[in-house]
Design an enzyme around this catalytic site. Structure first.
Site, short mmCIF file in Angstrom:
data_model
loop_
_atom_site.label_atom_id
_atom_site.label_comp_id
_atom_site.label_asym_id
_atom_site.label_seq_id
_atom_site.Cartn_x
_atom_site.Cartn_y
_atom_site.Cartn_z
N HIS A 80 76.07 2.45 59.44
CA HIS A 80 76.10 3.39 60.56
C HIS A 80 76.46 2.65 61.84
O HIS A 80 75.57 2.22 62.59
CB HIS A 80 74.74 4.07 60.71
CG HIS A 80 74.40 5.04 59.63
ND1 HIS A 80 74.65 6.39 59.74
CD2 HIS A 80 73.85 4.85 58.40
CE1 HIS A 80 74.25 7.00 58.63
NE2 HIS A 80 73.77 6.09 57.80
N GLU B 261 77.45 3.72 64.61
CA GLU B 261 77.10 4.43 65.85
C GLU B 261 75.82 3.90 66.49
O GLU B 261 75.62 4.03 67.69
CB GLU B 261 76.97 5.94 65.60
CG GLU B 261 75.86 6.34 64.65
CD GLU B 261 76.29 6.44 63.19
OE1 GLU B 261 75.58 7.09 62.40
OE2 GLU B 261 77.32 5.83 62.84
N CYS C 178 78.77 6.42 55.87
CA CYS C 178 77.71 6.52 54.86
C CYS C 178 78.10 7.54 53.79
O CYS C 178 78.98 7.27 52.98
CB CYS C 178 76.37 6.85 55.52
SG CYS C 178 74.93 6.55 54.47
#
Length: 601
Positions: free
Chosen positions: A538, A540, A411
């Site tokens: 993102h 994750e 990001c």
């Protein structure tokens, strides 16, 4: 539908989220479909406007919901996909009730906490519990509900009262309450008062748990299970004392002591007969059989305890004083490290400490930060907001690029990688994001046209979006199993300026992933570098314990010197067990002896 309510006492942050996730995991391993709801008593509508120092990271869901980080635990443990309505706050409940009152739906009655707020809470829970969270679309059979905060907090009272009524509405055989409490161990400092700091030696104290259970019972809820959080296993005498004073059988007192990994908690619960108890208490339609999924978890955890090789990653951010600020990032790194049989060492670096100003003001802190950075095997710059520390992040990115050190920017990390390249390779010295310098002559990162600069909450580009790969030779594409596209979660207001794209690509800074319209730059890679990757999304948020996120996995592979060998073998890992071949799968017992990363679509 079976409802399991998890409450907490004595202190907040005691681990209710991990207990709730672990209970759900055990029940899912028995073949049941499980969903989860997190209740936060704060008045905010959602977690979107929080500083990470308030409640940790803001977790983002497929539908763009900005929610509490505990929903991230639910998704990782249970391998499910939740929605924004799985996070219930006081703000959402009051907003819905006031909206209905304005429409005249209460027929002129006086709108009160009881019954209108409490009824709205019960209706929300019953409605959301039926929403499928698995790919097969099957309605869940069990709903695990975590009530945030601590029993006795004034803001959680309407929720406690709602569940007091709820237990009778759904009948006893369909409702169970787990109360999580602290059992501190204290030693004496000389002949005076005991230390307030829990220690590994000393007497285990039951009084806090007794008081917490007494308060809960006084509010109309009687715990069926008391989960005791302690630093060492609970002594038998202590367990019997809690049983006697808290009006439960000794088998209903569960010990969860400190363990090497949170993923061991389901195994601890299973060892203490929690499956057998739930089958009797809730009349669950499951066979008492070995839990294959938990067996695989145990094998994975035993392997993690035997790891010898170590890989260090420098996490360069602005919220490094609280590890929960980057909870999903750390988990994604841990999942990837375990997949390549490496111990993970995360070196937290406050990005401001890398800036020249720190050298003048606090030279020791400056040199320590740079020593951490230079001694790391890989560098990660995660997402964030605000100008503080951005120049330090750019310094770290510059060092990673010049020294050919593996780098992943997420990001804001990707956006700053664009700024760094523009300044130091393209020669645009004032290149910047308009977020930090609105007057820059080289706006390489700009505000998205549709962004509403008024309200802050929920106004970003949020949720699952599709990224199309533009290059067949892309490393990141190969890590995703050579997929044509991926669907990943986003959370940003600014984007790389597409009008300047060609200047970068002429110098080997390639935009290998774009959105469906080809207007938003989603993935960057740098030529002549082992692993220099940036992603606007993102990744994750979709990482799983036995299915790591490809960008993070690539970073760990590159940092440990294994990336090229992995790519030459067709992006295949060594044979190992797993319990899910797709993120979001509802088949806990599916086996894959050799895993290949598929598209996350």
């Amino acid at each position: 539908m079976k409802y399991i309510l998890v409450t907490g006492g004595v202190i907040s942050g005691i681990g209710k989220g991990i207990i709730a996730s672990s209970v759900g995991t055990i029940l899912k391993s028995c073949g049941l479909h499980v969903t989860a709801i997190k209740i936060d008593p704060y008045i905010n509508i959602d977690a979107g406007t929080f500083s990470p120092y308030e409640h940790g990271e803001v977790f983002v869901l497929d539908d763009g919901g900005e929610v509490d980080l505990d929903l991230g635990n639910y998704e990782r443990f249970l391998d499910i996909r939740l929605t924004r309505d799985n996070n219930l706050t006081t703000g959402k409940i009051y907003q819905s009730v006031i909206t209905r009152e304005r429409k005249g739906e209460y027929l002129g009655k006086t709108v009160q906490v009881v019954p209108h707020i409490t009824d709205a809470i019960q209706e929300w829970v019953m409605r959301q519990a039926k929403v499928s969270v698995d790919d097969d679309g099957i309605e869940p059979e069990v709903c695990v509900i975590e009530l945030g905060g601590t029993v006795g907090d004034i803001e959680s009272m309407p929720f406690i009262e709602a569940f007091r009524q709820f237990q009778f509405k759904v009948k006893r055989e369909n409702f169970c309450n787990i109360h999580v409490s602290l059992v501190p161990q204290v030693g004496r400092r000389g002949p005076k008062l005991p230390s307030c700091t829990p220690s590994s030696t000393g007497e285990q104290k039951t009084k806090p748990t007794q008081n917490s259970v007494r308060e809960l019972r006084g509010l109309g809820l009687s715990p069926d299970l008391i989960v005791c959080r302690c630093s060492t296993p609970l002594e038998t005498a202590v367990k019997e004392k809690i049983s006697m004073f808290c009006h439960v059988e000794p088998e209903q007192v569960i010990c969860i002591h400190d363990v090497s990994s949170i993923y061991r908690v389901p195994l601890l619960l299973e060892d203490q007969g929690i499956v057998d108890y739930f089958c009797r208490r809730l009349h669950l339609p499951v066979e008492m059989r070995p839990c294959k999924m938990l067996t695989k978890w145990k094998e994975m955890l035993d392997r993690s305890d035997r790891l010898l090789d170590q890989t260090s990653i420098a996490l360069v951010g602005k919220y490094t004083k609280l590890s929960d600020s980057y909870a999903s990032v750390i988990k994604a790194l841990e999942h990837s490290a375990l997949a390549i049989n490496c111990k993970l060492e995360v070196k937290y670096i406050d990005s401001a400490d890398l800036e020249p100003a720190t050298l003048q003001e606090e030279p020791v802190k400056y040199h320590e930060a740079w020593q951490k950075l230079c001694s790391s095997d890989g560098i990660l710059v995660p997402g964030g907001f605000g100008v503080r520390g951005t120049e330090g992040k750019i310094q770290a990115i510059n060092w990673a690029r010049k020294q050919k050190r593996p780098f992943l920017g997420v990001c804001l990390g990707m956006q700053l990688a664009v700024c760094e390249f523009a300044r130091n390779v393209l020669g645009w010295e004032d290149a910047n994001s308009t977020e930090f310098d609105p007057e820059t002559k080289h706006p390489v990162v700009i505000e998205m046209p549709e962004h509403n600069p008024g309200d802050k909450g929920g106004t970003m580009r949020l949720g699952k979006r599709r990224t199309m790969f533009k290059s067949t030779s892309s490393i990141i594409r190969k890590l995703y199993g050579n997929a044509e596209f991926v669907d990943e979660r986003h959370r940003h207001r600014f984007e790389v300026n597409p009008e300047l794209k060609h200047h970068f690509e002429e110098k080997g800074f390639r935009f290998v992933g774009e959105d469906l319209e080809g207007e938003r730059m989603e993935v960057i890679e740098l030529d002549d570098h082992s692993y220099f990757v940036g992603v606007q999304y993102h990744p994750e948020f979709t990482s799983r314990p036995i299915k790591p996120s490809p960008p993070y996995f690539g970073l760990l592979l590159a940092s440990s010197g294994k990336l090229q060998n992995y790519l030459q073998k067709g992006c295949r890992l060594s044979p190992r067990d797993t319990y899910s071949d797709r993120s979001g799968s509802s088949s806990p017992d599916s086996e894959i002896s050799e895993i290949k990363f598929p598209s996350l679509s």
